[in-house]
Design a protein around this motif. Sequence first.
Motif, PDB file in Angstrom:
ATOM      1  N   THR A 184       0.823  -1.205   0.000  1.00 49.64           N
ATOM      2  CA  THR A 184       0.000   0.000   0.000  1.00 49.64           C
ATOM      3  C   THR A 184       0.859   1.257   0.000  1.00 49.64           C
ATOM      4  OG1 THR A 184      -1.603  -1.215   1.332  1.00 49.64           O
ATOM      5  CG2 THR A 184      -1.926   1.151   1.154  1.00 49.64           C
ATOM      6  N   VAL A 185       2.026   1.165   0.641  1.00 51.83           N
ATOM      7  CA  VAL A 185       2.924   2.316   0.701  1.00 51.83           C
ATOM      8  C   VAL A 185       3.361   2.736  -0.695  1.00 51.83           C
ATOM      9  CG1 VAL A 185       5.166   3.114   1.500  1.00 51.83           C
ATOM     10  CG2 VAL A 185       3.731   1.769   3.015  1.00 51.83           C
ATOM     11  N   GLN A 186       3.633   1.744  -1.552  1.00 47.32           N
ATOM     12  CA  GLN A 186       4.026   2.081  -2.918  1.00 47.32           C
ATOM     13  C   GLN A 186       2.908   2.823  -3.646  1.00 47.32           C
ATOM     14  OE1 GLN A 186       4.792  -0.547  -1.311  1.00 47.32           O
ATOM     15  NE2 GLN A 186       6.860  -1.237  -1.779  1.00 47.32           N
ATOM     16  N   ALA A 187       1.658   2.436  -3.350  1.00 43.89           N
ATOM     17  CA  ALA A 187       0.521   3.115  -3.971  1.00 43.89           C
ATOM     18  C   ALA A 187       0.420   4.550  -3.487  1.00 43.89           C
ATOM     19  CB  ALA A 187      -0.766   2.363  -3.656  1.00 43.89           C
ATOM     20  N   LEU A 188       0.793   4.786  -2.224  1.00 44.27           N
ATOM     21  CA  LEU A 188       0.730   6.135  -1.684  1.00 44.27           C
ATOM     22  C   LEU A 188       1.702   7.074  -2.389  1.00 44.27           C
ATOM     23  CD1 LEU A 188       0.466   5.370   2.130  1.00 44.27           C
ATOM     24  CD2 LEU A 188      -1.342   6.200   0.629  1.00 44.27           C
ATOM     25  N   LYS A 189       2.787   6.514  -2.922  1.00 44.94           N
ATOM     26  CA  LYS A 189       3.767   7.340  -3.619  1.00 44.94           C
ATOM     27  C   LYS A 189       3.188   7.936  -4.893  1.00 44.94           C
ATOM     28  CE  LYS A 189       7.796   4.778  -1.891  1.00 44.94           C
ATOM     29  NZ  LYS A 189       8.969   3.939  -2.239  1.00 44.94           N
ATOM     30  N   VAL A 190       2.133   7.308  -5.406  1.00 45.36           N
ATOM     31  CA  VAL A 190       1.517   7.786  -6.638  1.00 45.36           C
ATOM     32  C   VAL A 190       0.574   8.960  -6.363  1.00 45.36           C
ATOM     33  CG1 VAL A 190       0.116   7.074  -8.635  1.00 45.36           C
ATOM     34  CG2 VAL A 190       1.674   5.450  -7.551  1.00 45.36           C
ATOM     35  N   ILE A 191       0.147   9.133  -5.089  1.00 46.92           N
ATOM     36  CA  ILE A 191      -0.913  10.114  -4.797  1.00 46.92           C
ATOM     37  C   ILE A 191      -0.584  11.524  -5.271  1.00 46.92           C
ATOM     38  CG2 ILE A 191      -2.246  11.189  -2.944  1.00 46.92           C
ATOM     39  CD1 ILE A 191      -2.350   8.553  -1.535  1.00 46.92           C
ATOM     40  N   PRO A 192       0.569  12.135  -5.084  1.00 52.10           N
ATOM     41  CA  PRO A 192       1.688  11.803  -4.212  1.00 52.10           C
ATOM     42  C   PRO A 192       1.493  12.462  -2.830  1.00 52.10           C
ATOM     43  CG  PRO A 192       2.278  13.676  -5.542  1.00 52.10           C
ATOM     44  CD  PRO A 192       0.854  13.309  -5.917  1.00 52.10           C
ATOM     45  N   ILE A 193       2.285  12.020  -1.855  1.00 48.84           N
ATOM     46  CA  ILE A 193       2.199  12.587  -0.519  1.00 48.84           C
ATOM     47  C   ILE A 193       3.590  12.577   0.093  1.00 48.84           C
ATOM     48  CG2 ILE A 193       1.646  10.328   0.479  1.00 48.84           C
ATOM     49  CD1 ILE A 193      -0.019  11.748   2.574  1.00 48.84           C
ATOM     50  N   SER A 194       3.937  13.595   0.811  1.00 51.38           N
ATOM     51  CA  SER A 194       5.268  13.667   1.403  1.00 51.38           C
ATOM     52  C   SER A 194       5.363  12.736   2.607  1.00 51.38           C
ATOM     53  CB  SER A 194       5.582  15.099   1.848  1.00 51.38           C
ATOM     54  OG  SER A 194       4.762  15.479   2.936  1.00 51.38           O
ATOM     55  N   SER A 195       6.584  12.335   2.937  1.00 54.41           N
ATOM     56  CA  SER A 195       6.811  11.472   4.094  1.00 54.41           C
ATOM     57  C   SER A 195       6.310  12.139   5.365  1.00 54.41           C
ATOM     58  CB  SER A 195       8.304  11.154   4.228  1.00 54.41           C
ATOM     59  OG  SER A 195       8.794  10.532   3.078  1.00 54.41           O
ATOM     60  N   GLU A 196       6.589  13.442   5.497  1.00 54.88           N
ATOM     61  CA  GLU A 196       6.204  14.165   6.701  1.00 54.88           C
ATOM     62  C   GLU A 196       4.685  14.230   6.853  1.00 54.88           C
ATOM     63  OE1 GLU A 196       8.297  15.205   4.416  1.00 54.88           O
ATOM     64  OE2 GLU A 196      10.234  15.276   5.446  1.00 54.88           O
ATOM     65  N   ALA A 197       3.978  14.479   5.732  1.00 56.54           N
ATOM     66  CA  ALA A 197       2.518  14.562   5.788  1.00 56.54           C
ATOM     67  C   ALA A 197       1.912  13.202   6.124  1.00 56.54           C
ATOM     68  CB  ALA A 197       1.978  15.063   4.449  1.00 56.54           C
ATOM     69  N   PHE A 198       2.468  12.150   5.545  1.00 54.07           N
ATOM     70  CA  PHE A 198       1.975  10.792   5.830  1.00 54.07           C
ATOM     71  C   PHE A 198       2.190  10.438   7.301  1.00 54.07           C
ATOM     72  CE2 PHE A 198       2.841   6.176   6.107  1.00 54.07           C
ATOM     73  CZ  PHE A 198       1.577   5.717   5.791  1.00 54.07           C
ATOM     74  N   LEU A 199       3.374  10.750   7.827  1.00 55.92           N
ATOM     75  CA  LEU A 199       3.656  10.475   9.233  1.00 55.92           C
ATOM     76  C   LEU A 199       2.731  11.268  10.141  1.00 55.92           C
ATOM     77  CD1 LEU A 199       7.539  10.229   9.701  1.00 55.92           C
ATOM     78  CD2 LEU A 199       5.823   8.486  10.154  1.00 55.92           C
ATOM     79  N   ALA A 200       2.536  12.539   9.805  1.00 56.60           N
ATOM     80  CA  ALA A 200       1.664  13.386  10.617  1.00 56.60           C
ATOM     81  C   ALA A 200       0.259  12.805  10.673  1.00 56.60           C
ATOM     82  CB  ALA A 200       1.626  14.800  10.050  1.00 56.60           C
ATOM     83  N   TYR A 201      -0.219  12.330   9.523  1.00 55.61           N
ATOM     84  CA  TYR A 201      -1.551  11.731   9.491  1.00 55.61           C
ATOM     85  C   TYR A 201      -1.587  10.429  10.278  1.00 55.61           C
ATOM     86  CZ  TYR A 201      -5.608   9.175   7.936  1.00 55.61           C
ATOM     87  OH  TYR A 201      -6.749   8.438   7.925  1.00 55.61           O
ATOM     88  N   ARG A 202      -0.626   9.566  10.024  1.00 49.16           N
ATOM     89  CA  ARG A 202      -0.632   8.236  10.635  1.00 49.16           C
ATOM     90  C   ARG A 202      -0.506   8.309  12.162  1.00 49.16           C
ATOM     91  NH1 ARG A 202      -2.952   5.388   9.107  1.00 49.16           N
ATOM     92  NH2 ARG A 202      -2.074   4.411   7.253  1.00 49.16           N
ATOM     93  N   LEU A 203       0.239   9.304  12.667  1.00 51.96           N
ATOM     94  CA  LEU A 203       0.475   9.388  14.106  1.00 51.96           C
ATOM     95  C   LEU A 203      -0.507  10.296  14.834  1.00 51.96           C
ATOM     96  CD1 LEU A 203       4.388   9.665  14.047  1.00 51.96           C
ATOM     97  CD2 LEU A 203       3.036   7.640  14.609  1.00 51.96           C
ATOM     98  N   THR A 204      -1.368  10.996  14.084  1.00 48.82           N
ATOM     99  CA  THR A 204      -2.272  11.955  14.719  1.00 48.82           C
ATOM    100  C   THR A 204      -3.252  11.287  15.666  1.00 48.82           C
ATOM    101  OG1 THR A 204      -2.122  13.568  12.935  1.00 48.82           O
ATOM    102  CG2 THR A 204      -4.085  13.658  14.304  1.00 48.82           C
TER     103      THR A 204
END
Length: 234
Positions: free
Chosen positions: A80-100
Amino acid sequence: MSFVKKFGAIYKTDLKLLRRDPMLLYSVAMTLVLLLIVRYFKDRVGVYYSLLALVVLVLIPMIFGMLPGFMMADEKEEKTVQALKVIPISSEAFLAYRLTWASIVVAVFTFVAPYILDIEIPQKGLLALMTLFLFEAWTYGLMISSLSESRMQALTVSKVLGWLLFLPPAIKLIVVWRNLSTDWSKFTAFLPTYWLYKVFEEISLNDYSNFPIALAVHLAWLIPLVVMFRKRVL
């Protein structure tokens, strides 16, 4: 794709994972049970109660930091992470979302835990603990996600890291219980949880001199983990 749509796509994945494996609900229930069990023994353990309370408090960021770590390990295993790279989304934004959401749960439990445990923590001390607990949760989650390639690996890594991070307060409890002349926990000062209990035991003295050190040690762990995450995960 707009910012909202990007995170909406990830949110749908989260809902599927939670329906399939409701670990969040189990973790909330387990944490409440642990707090109530420790509270039950307050009058039975006497002077050791504050350290016993700290031991269960340390479990809060570990439990809820583990969950996003597992979810990110699942996403790596299922590509799924590889699919997220297509969105695209930055590492920081993904981490912020995942840890919120994990951060919100940790903050809520940190706030209510003193009432359940029947211990007095001033507002300043509670904010200090909440800050360190959030760093603990992020650190633990990043450790699991960065060092695991699958759910099974995440389980193994979480156990090893959990015991490691649990050492400082556990050793301190043994030192106090057995009235040892040497505080052996000081040899674990490289771990962030060592400074967590140092801050905790000095709150009653209104002494926060170790808080900046605790914050620095947590950042010393967290920053390299974020770099590792960007290189190995997203």
